[in-house]
Design an enzyme around this catalytic site. Sequence first.
Site, PDB file in Angstrom:
ATOM      1  N   VAL A   1      43.852 -27.750  23.974  1.00  0.00           N
ATOM      2  CA  VAL A   1      44.995 -28.298  24.714  1.00  0.00           C
ATOM      3  C   VAL A   1      46.318 -27.952  24.041  1.00  0.00           C
ATOM      4  CG1 VAL A   1      46.145 -30.490  25.297  1.00  0.00           C
ATOM      5  CG2 VAL A   1      43.748 -30.143  25.877  1.00  0.00           C
TER       6      VAL A   1
ATOM      7  N   GLU B   1      47.112 -34.549  29.956  1.00  0.00           N
ATOM      8  CA  GLU B   1      46.857 -33.148  30.315  1.00  0.00           C
ATOM      9  C   GLU B   1      45.656 -33.081  31.257  1.00  0.00           C
ATOM     10  OE1 GLU B   1      48.558 -30.260  29.758  1.00  0.00           O
ATOM     11  OE2 GLU B   1      47.033 -29.686  31.204  1.00  0.00           O
ATOM     12  N   PHE B   2      45.769 -32.231  32.280  1.00  0.00           N
ATOM     13  CA  PHE B   2      44.692 -32.145  33.279  1.00  0.00           C
ATOM     14  C   PHE B   2      44.033 -30.772  33.324  1.00  0.00           C
ATOM     15  CE2 PHE B   2      47.635 -35.463  34.663  1.00  0.00           C
ATOM     16  CZ  PHE B   2      46.772 -36.528  34.852  1.00  0.00           C
TER      17      PHE B   2
ATOM     18  N   CYS C   1      35.340 -33.640  27.625  1.00  0.00           N
ATOM     19  CA  CYS C   1      36.161 -34.641  28.325  1.00  0.00           C
ATOM     20  C   CYS C   1      35.353 -35.640  29.159  1.00  0.00           C
ATOM     21  CB  CYS C   1      37.190 -33.943  29.197  1.00  0.00           C
ATOM     22  SG  CYS C   1      38.433 -33.092  28.215  1.00  0.00           S
TER      23      CYS C   1
ATOM     24  N   LYS D   1      32.917 -38.292  27.354  1.00  0.00           N
ATOM     25  CA  LYS D   1      33.589 -39.281  26.486  1.00  0.00           C
ATOM     26  C   LYS D   1      34.600 -40.123  27.270  1.00  0.00           C
ATOM     27  CE  LYS D   1      37.515 -36.662  24.591  1.00  0.00           C
ATOM     28  NZ  LYS D   1      38.564 -37.344  25.310  1.00  0.00           N
TER      29      LYS D   1
ATOM     30  N   LYS E   1      44.836 -40.648  33.851  1.00  0.00           N
ATOM     31  CA  LYS E   1      43.986 -39.606  33.257  1.00  0.00           C
ATOM     32  C   LYS E   1      42.512 -40.024  33.287  1.00  0.00           C
ATOM     33  CE  LYS E   1      42.432 -36.162  30.990  1.00  0.00           C
ATOM     34  NZ  LYS E   1      42.290 -34.855  31.582  1.00  0.00           N
TER      35      LYS E   1
ATOM     36  N   ARG F   1      30.352 -28.551  23.466  1.00  0.00           N
ATOM     37  CA  ARG F   1      30.335 -29.995  23.250  1.00  0.00           C
ATOM     38  C   ARG F   1      29.699 -30.692  24.466  1.00  0.00           C
ATOM     39  NH1 ARG F   1      36.553 -30.886  21.224  1.00  0.00           N
ATOM     40  NH2 ARG F   1      36.912 -29.148  22.646  1.00  0.00           N
TER      41      ARG F   1
ATOM     42  N   ASP G   1      48.853 -27.761  12.545  1.00  0.00           N
ATOM     43  CA  ASP G   1      47.458 -28.192  12.461  1.00  0.00           C
ATOM     44  C   ASP G   1      47.099 -28.355  10.987  1.00  0.00           C
ATOM     45  OD1 ASP G   1      45.067 -27.870  14.876  1.00  0.00           O
ATOM     46  OD2 ASP G   1      44.413 -28.194  12.804  1.00  0.00           O
TER      47      ASP G   1
END
Length: 424
Positions: free
Chosen positions: A11, A151-152, A260, A263, A204, A328, A30
């Site tokens: 993202v 964010e989508f 996504c 979770k 979201k 994942r 990061d």
Amino acid sequence: MKILIVGTGYVGTTTGLVFCEMGHQVTGLDLDDKKIQALKEGNLHFYEPGLDKLLQKHVAAKQITFTKDTESAVNEHDVIFICVGTPQSADGSADLSYVQNVAETIGTYMNRYKVIVTKSTVPVGTADLVRQWVSRKQTTSIPFDVVSNPEFLREGSALHDALNPDRIVIGTTSNKAKKVMRELYQTFTCPILETNPKASEMIKYASNSFLAAKISFINELSRLCDVLNIHVNDVSAGMGLDHRIGPHFLKAGIGYGGSCFPKDVSALIKTAKDHKLPLSILESVGKVNAEQPLFLLTKMKEVLGGDLKNKTIAVLGLAFKANTDDTRESPSLVLVERLAAEKANIKIHDPVAKTKAYPQSETIEEAAAKADAIVICTDWDQYKQVDWEQLKPLMNQPIIIDGRNMLDKDKLQRLGFTYIGIAN
Ligand code: NAD
């Protein structure tokens, strides 16, 4: 505008590059040395179509830079996007420790007014928590605002999605922050919904949970279609033509996965539980999804004589969907683990996703050699292009189990394959 992106994963990197395209100056921060080094050199540390070229373009133009120097990064930027992970905790809730860590760091180092934007998917009420975490670390009181801006994008089409969003959601009660956010997104033509942080955070979770529900709906229905001998793809097509329903997320398969949906469904259920309100529909959504790879396993066992022990199974696809290397919560891995428990010999192929846990074949031919069955787990386009006639003699038995209902059943049957799909 100068923007700091904290967390340069799927993202963060995509968001940063899209802001570059919009003319903003971006810094990516990061903690992971390897990622920062790779990004500095214009190398993407994950697979996402089209993103590598954009990265190289903006690195060369110095429109985007990358750093590990948190203090300077926080000092030099007035708009900070939090894009770190929010994985699932043991109790099903979203683990906010990474977000907390970033918020506290910002509080520690901030030198003037900041707009702190949460792009990570975070539970309702997190904007208030971020405010507290930042404030607690300040030694002198410096004003700041917190904005929820979920964010989508979808992995596999992240760049397209982030450049062409259906909507932008801005959740804040501060007029000053709203002005900054409007300026940031001024070149976008999609609807911009302004609301408060809690509603924004809920939008979201509600969106992802609804899409997951759509998938589980058609997957559960596929089991009924299967016993009634109905092609579920026809049912999806017929339903999808109704504009109130739409065709998306209505394809039966082996279940949803990724970083996504699983979770986020779980975190929303946990939020409801904390308020003593069951979300029974969503609980079923998760349950149906967990069952779906096993539905395929049962069909596989039936066609292979009831026992998978010592049967060689070629698993095509490891990523949770096509065009990503993300494994994942991949339903493919769920199936692979079950196959291992059944003592099958497993051979895996995926064009980009990797695993160290099981033998992986470089080519589809290598995976298919001496296989008693091929099972398609990921809807990679290249699996549609396979020359099945050439592949058939390599196999021990010409059996195809199509977990994505993506192959031409009639053609495969004409070639002498036994084809098993999901109600297909
Ligand atoms: P990711 O794991 O790919 O990236 C997160 C990055 O944050 C990592 O590179 C990590 O090293 C970095 N990080 C962690 N702590 C840090 C810190 N204190 N300072 C700096 N960097 C730090 O995660 P992702 O898939 O990009 O997801 C990020 C968030 O966006 C999650 O909340 C996710 O739910 C949400 N989201 C993801 C997607 C998607 O498709 N992946 C789509 C929409 C929303």
